[in-house]
Design a protein around this motif. Structure first.
Motif, PDB file in Angstrom:
ATOM      1  N   ILE A 168     -10.203  -3.869   2.289  1.00  0.00           N
ATOM      2  CA  ILE A 168      -8.771  -3.874   2.622  1.00  0.00           C
ATOM      3  C   ILE A 168      -8.139  -2.492   2.504  1.00  0.00           C
ATOM      4  O   ILE A 168      -6.996  -2.291   2.925  1.00  0.00           O
ATOM      5  CB  ILE A 168      -7.993  -4.875   1.739  1.00  0.00           C
ATOM      6  CG1 ILE A 168      -7.973  -4.416   0.271  1.00  0.00           C
ATOM      7  CG2 ILE A 168      -8.598  -6.270   1.867  1.00  0.00           C
ATOM      8  CD1 ILE A 168      -7.113  -5.286  -0.626  1.00  0.00           C
ATOM      9  N   MET A 169      -8.888  -1.531   1.979  1.00  0.00           N
ATOM     10  CA  MET A 169      -8.312  -0.195   1.778  1.00  0.00           C
ATOM     11  C   MET A 169      -7.828   0.452   3.072  1.00  0.00           C
ATOM     12  O   MET A 169      -6.735   1.029   3.107  1.00  0.00           O
ATOM     13  CB  MET A 169      -9.315   0.716   1.065  1.00  0.00           C
ATOM     14  CG  MET A 169      -9.506   0.366  -0.397  1.00  0.00           C
ATOM     15  SD  MET A 169     -10.692   1.473  -1.207  1.00  0.00           S
ATOM     16  CE  MET A 169     -10.717   0.751  -2.856  1.00  0.00           C
ATOM     17  N   LYS A 215      -3.235   2.616   6.023  1.00  0.00           N
ATOM     18  CA  LYS A 215      -2.549   2.790   7.308  1.00  0.00           C
ATOM     19  C   LYS A 215      -1.041   2.769   7.124  1.00  0.00           C
ATOM     20  O   LYS A 215      -0.314   3.552   7.754  1.00  0.00           O
ATOM     21  CB  LYS A 215      -2.989   1.685   8.282  1.00  0.00           C
ATOM     22  CG  LYS A 215      -2.441   1.841   9.690  1.00  0.00           C
ATOM     23  CD  LYS A 215      -3.022   0.785  10.618  1.00  0.00           C
ATOM     24  CE  LYS A 215      -2.506   0.963  12.032  1.00  0.00           C
ATOM     25  NZ  LYS A 215      -3.062  -0.075  12.957  1.00  0.00           N
ATOM     26  N   GLU A 216      -0.546   1.873   6.250  1.00  0.00           N
ATOM     27  CA  GLU A 216       0.903   1.781   6.015  1.00  0.00           C
ATOM     28  C   GLU A 216       1.337   2.696   4.875  1.00  0.00           C
ATOM     29  O   GLU A 216       2.453   3.224   4.884  1.00  0.00           O
ATOM     30  CB  GLU A 216       1.297   0.346   5.691  1.00  0.00           C
ATOM     31  CG  GLU A 216       2.803   0.173   5.505  1.00  0.00           C
ATOM     32  CD  GLU A 216       3.225  -1.289   5.420  1.00  0.00           C
ATOM     33  OE1 GLU A 216       4.362  -1.546   4.991  1.00  0.00           O
ATOM     34  OE2 GLU A 216       2.412  -2.168   5.778  1.00  0.00           O
ATOM     35  N   TYR A 269      -8.204 -10.867   1.389  1.00  0.00           N
ATOM     36  CA  TYR A 269      -6.991 -10.950   2.210  1.00  0.00           C
ATOM     37  C   TYR A 269      -5.773 -11.225   1.331  1.00  0.00           C
ATOM     38  O   TYR A 269      -4.694 -10.655   1.550  1.00  0.00           O
ATOM     39  CB  TYR A 269      -7.136 -12.050   3.261  1.00  0.00           C
ATOM     40  CG  TYR A 269      -5.922 -12.181   4.153  1.00  0.00           C
ATOM     41  CD1 TYR A 269      -5.685 -11.282   5.187  1.00  0.00           C
ATOM     42  CD2 TYR A 269      -4.999 -13.207   3.945  1.00  0.00           C
ATOM     43  CE1 TYR A 269      -4.565 -11.394   5.991  1.00  0.00           C
ATOM     44  CE2 TYR A 269      -3.880 -13.333   4.745  1.00  0.00           C
ATOM     45  CZ  TYR A 269      -3.660 -12.425   5.762  1.00  0.00           C
ATOM     46  OH  TYR A 269      -2.539 -12.539   6.544  1.00  0.00           O
ATOM     47  N   GLY A 270      -5.942 -12.091   0.335  1.00  0.00           N
ATOM     48  CA  GLY A 270      -4.839 -12.377  -0.579  1.00  0.00           C
ATOM     49  C   GLY A 270      -4.397 -11.130  -1.326  1.00  0.00           C
ATOM     50  O   GLY A 270      -3.192 -10.891  -1.517  1.00  0.00           O
ATOM     51  N   PHE A 271      -5.360 -10.316  -1.744  1.00  0.00           N
ATOM     52  CA  PHE A 271      -5.010  -9.073  -2.421  1.00  0.00           C
ATOM     53  C   PHE A 271      -4.335  -8.097  -1.469  1.00  0.00           C
ATOM     54  O   PHE A 271      -3.402  -7.384  -1.852  1.00  0.00           O
ATOM     55  CB  PHE A 271      -6.259  -8.442  -3.054  1.00  0.00           C
ATOM     56  CG  PHE A 271      -6.480  -8.869  -4.470  1.00  0.00           C
ATOM     57  CD1 PHE A 271      -5.856  -8.216  -5.516  1.00  0.00           C
ATOM     58  CD2 PHE A 271      -7.295  -9.948  -4.762  1.00  0.00           C
ATOM     59  CE1 PHE A 271      -6.039  -8.619  -6.834  1.00  0.00           C
ATOM     60  CE2 PHE A 271      -7.493 -10.368  -6.073  1.00  0.00           C
ATOM     61  CZ  PHE A 271      -6.857  -9.702  -7.114  1.00  0.00           C
ATOM     62  N   LEU A 272      -4.789  -8.062  -0.226  1.00  0.00           N
ATOM     63  CA  LEU A 272      -4.151  -7.197   0.760  1.00  0.00           C
ATOM     64  C   LEU A 272      -2.676  -7.557   0.920  1.00  0.00           C
ATOM     65  O   LEU A 272      -1.799  -6.687   0.841  1.00  0.00           O
ATOM     66  CB  LEU A 272      -4.865  -7.319   2.107  1.00  0.00           C
ATOM     67  CG  LEU A 272      -4.194  -6.606   3.287  1.00  0.00           C
ATOM     68  CD1 LEU A 272      -4.108  -5.110   3.043  1.00  0.00           C
ATOM     69  CD2 LEU A 272      -4.952  -6.910   4.585  1.00  0.00           C
ATOM     70  N   GLU A 273      -2.384  -8.832   1.128  1.00  0.00           N
ATOM     71  CA  GLU A 273      -1.003  -9.273   1.303  1.00  0.00           C
ATOM     72  C   GLU A 273      -0.168  -8.987   0.064  1.00  0.00           C
ATOM     73  O   GLU A 273       0.987  -8.537   0.156  1.00  0.00           O
ATOM     74  CB  GLU A 273      -0.972 -10.773   1.625  1.00  0.00           C
ATOM     75  CG  GLU A 273      -1.530 -11.115   3.005  1.00  0.00           C
ATOM     76  CD  GLU A 273      -0.696 -10.488   4.111  1.00  0.00           C
ATOM     77  OE1 GLU A 273       0.514 -10.801   4.190  1.00  0.00           O
ATOM     78  OE2 GLU A 273      -1.241  -9.678   4.879  1.00  0.00           O
ATOM     79  N   ALA A 305       3.867  -5.743  -2.837  1.00  0.00           N
ATOM     80  CA  ALA A 305       4.261  -4.997  -4.033  1.00  0.00           C
ATOM     81  C   ALA A 305       4.715  -3.585  -3.691  1.00  0.00           C
ATOM     82  O   ALA A 305       5.690  -3.077  -4.258  1.00  0.00           O
ATOM     83  CB  ALA A 305       3.093  -4.951  -5.017  1.00  0.00           C
ATOM     84  N   LEU A 306       4.018  -2.946  -2.754  1.00  0.00           N
ATOM     85  CA  LEU A 306       4.385  -1.586  -2.372  1.00  0.00           C
ATOM     86  C   LEU A 306       5.659  -1.560  -1.519  1.00  0.00           C
ATOM     87  O   LEU A 306       6.416  -0.590  -1.563  1.00  0.00           O
ATOM     88  CB  LEU A 306       3.225  -0.936  -1.609  1.00  0.00           C
ATOM     89  CG  LEU A 306       1.951  -0.690  -2.431  1.00  0.00           C
ATOM     90  CD1 LEU A 306       0.826  -0.190  -1.532  1.00  0.00           C
ATOM     91  CD2 LEU A 306       2.206   0.308  -3.562  1.00  0.00           C
TER      92      LEU A 306
END
Length: 392
Positions: free
Chosen positions: A237-238, A243-244, A343-347, A352-353
């Protein structure tokens, strides 16, 4: 009439590295020594436990080299257990403790030592730092454990979740297990959280030491580089996170063999975005300098690093593995994800950010929640449990 003799405690564990379970042993030993107990420790002497040996000695705890790791192949197991039983018997006869604390990093360790304490009917507390759901034992081994428990032994679970698993794995009732949460030095930690000027300067220093720009967003993970800690779940997911948020840097503090992780980081072309720091003795500095605490573990006992992140007001994204949900409530103290759910950690990390103010509110809630898990309480409950075992 002579003065009253000191209580003598032996803390025994099989660890060949330094992690949370070993820090617990050091904390209990140091506290008991401060209370005037004659405290002894016994564990393997390796390069990775060298600093631990020094810290025990500096805190007034006598060290004995003891190789009591009786886990091996099926062919080796019985021989190693007998060897560890004999080694533990020799150690017990040498030290002559009033009671023993056996700290198990994993549930199937130290059968030989448990049986040695039972043979001498030495009052013994057996603490399970980690046990996996679904773990089972053969009928003969279960009978040995039952015999040992009946001879002045008390078993200790860290969380209610672990307590239930221990009962299921060893076919015993919950009343036979006591539960004692881990704890941290809340007062000393909290005192560092109030001076924003000092924290800003500390962040600048840490970024400089790590070779990072002060504009970097530091996503800190404190855990051994062990597959069950879930570092590998973050790697795919990095690229999406970067990217954002191109200023994100992943900071991983913890010992272990990172070869596989390094290969995967290179595969995903994100190796330059991850700092592998190895074991660190200055975790509190890292916690104060970071922007977000990421804890993707698959299984835990009770993670000290997570508790310290809470105390230091660091926003948290963690898995809900094992008993973590007993500590952190989702959307109240931090964000919880399913273990292994990349995917859950990505979301959750993206959220959070994107919403730092909401995360700061959760961090304040988490800090208040962490006050319930003090080192003082943990030490008092543990030493009381040991004291109750003494046969009068």
């Amino acid at each position: 009439m002579g003065g009253k003799s000191k209580l003598r405690l032996l803390i025994l564990f099989p660890s060949r590295l330094r992690g949370g379970a070993e820090e617990y042993s050091l904390t209990i030993a140091s506290a008991a020594a401060k209370q005037g107990w004659d405290v002894h420790s016994a564990f393997p002497k390796t390069n990775k436990t060298a600093s631990l040996i020094t810290d025990f000695s500096n805190n007034g705890v006598k060290y004995h080299e003891a190789n009591v790791d009786d886990v091996g192949s099926q062919k080796q197991k019985i021989t190693r257990q007998l060897l560890c039983l004999l080694r533990t018997l020799v150690l017990l006869l040498k030290v002559k403790p009033n009671f023993v604390l056996i700290n198990l990093p994993l549930a199937d360790y130290c059968l030989g030592s448990i049986l040695a304490c039972a043979l001498l009917k030495k009052p013994t507390a057996v603490r399970f730092a980690l046990i996996f759901s679904g773990q089972t034992f053969g009928s003969k081994r279960l009978k040995l454990y039952a015999w040992a428990r009946a001879r002045s032994q008390q078993w200790i679970a860290i969380t209610n979740h672990d307590r239930q698993i221990i009962c299921e794995s060893f076919n015993i009732s919950q009343k036979e297990i006591i539960q004692i949460y881990n704890g941290a030095k809340i007062n000393s930690l909290s005192s560092h959280c109030n001076n924003l000027t000092n924290i800003s300067e500390l962040r600048r220093q840490v970024c400089q030491e790590l070779g990072l720009a002060e504009t970097s967003q530091l996503l800190l993970t404190v855990a051994d580089l062990n597959p069950r800690k879930g570092h590998g779940d973050l790697i795919p997911i990095m690229p999406y996170l970067l990217k954002e948020f191109p200023n994100v840097k992943f900071v991983w503090a913890g010992g272990g063999q990172p070869k596989d992780l390094i290969s995967r980081l290179q595969e995903y072309e994100v190796a330059d975005k991850v700092l592998l720091l190895g074991y660190r003795s200055d975790v509190p500095r890292l916690l104060q300098a970071a922007d977000l605490f990421i804890f993707p573990t698959h299984s835990e006992g009770f993670p000290w690093a997570l508790l310290e992140a809470m105390i230091y007001n660091l926003p948290i994204v963690t898995s809900d593995a094992s008993g973590i949900s007993e500590i952190v409530k989702n959307n109240v103290h931090g964000l919880l994800c399913r273990p292994g759910d990349s995917y859950g950690f990505l979301e959750s990390i993206l959220w959070a950010l994107r919403y730092p103010e909401q995360m700061r509110v959760m961090a304040l809630n988490a800090r208040a929640r962490a006050q319930e898990f003090s080192e003082e309480k943990m030490v008092k409950e543990t030493l009381s449990a040991l004291s109750r075992l003494i046969i009068t």
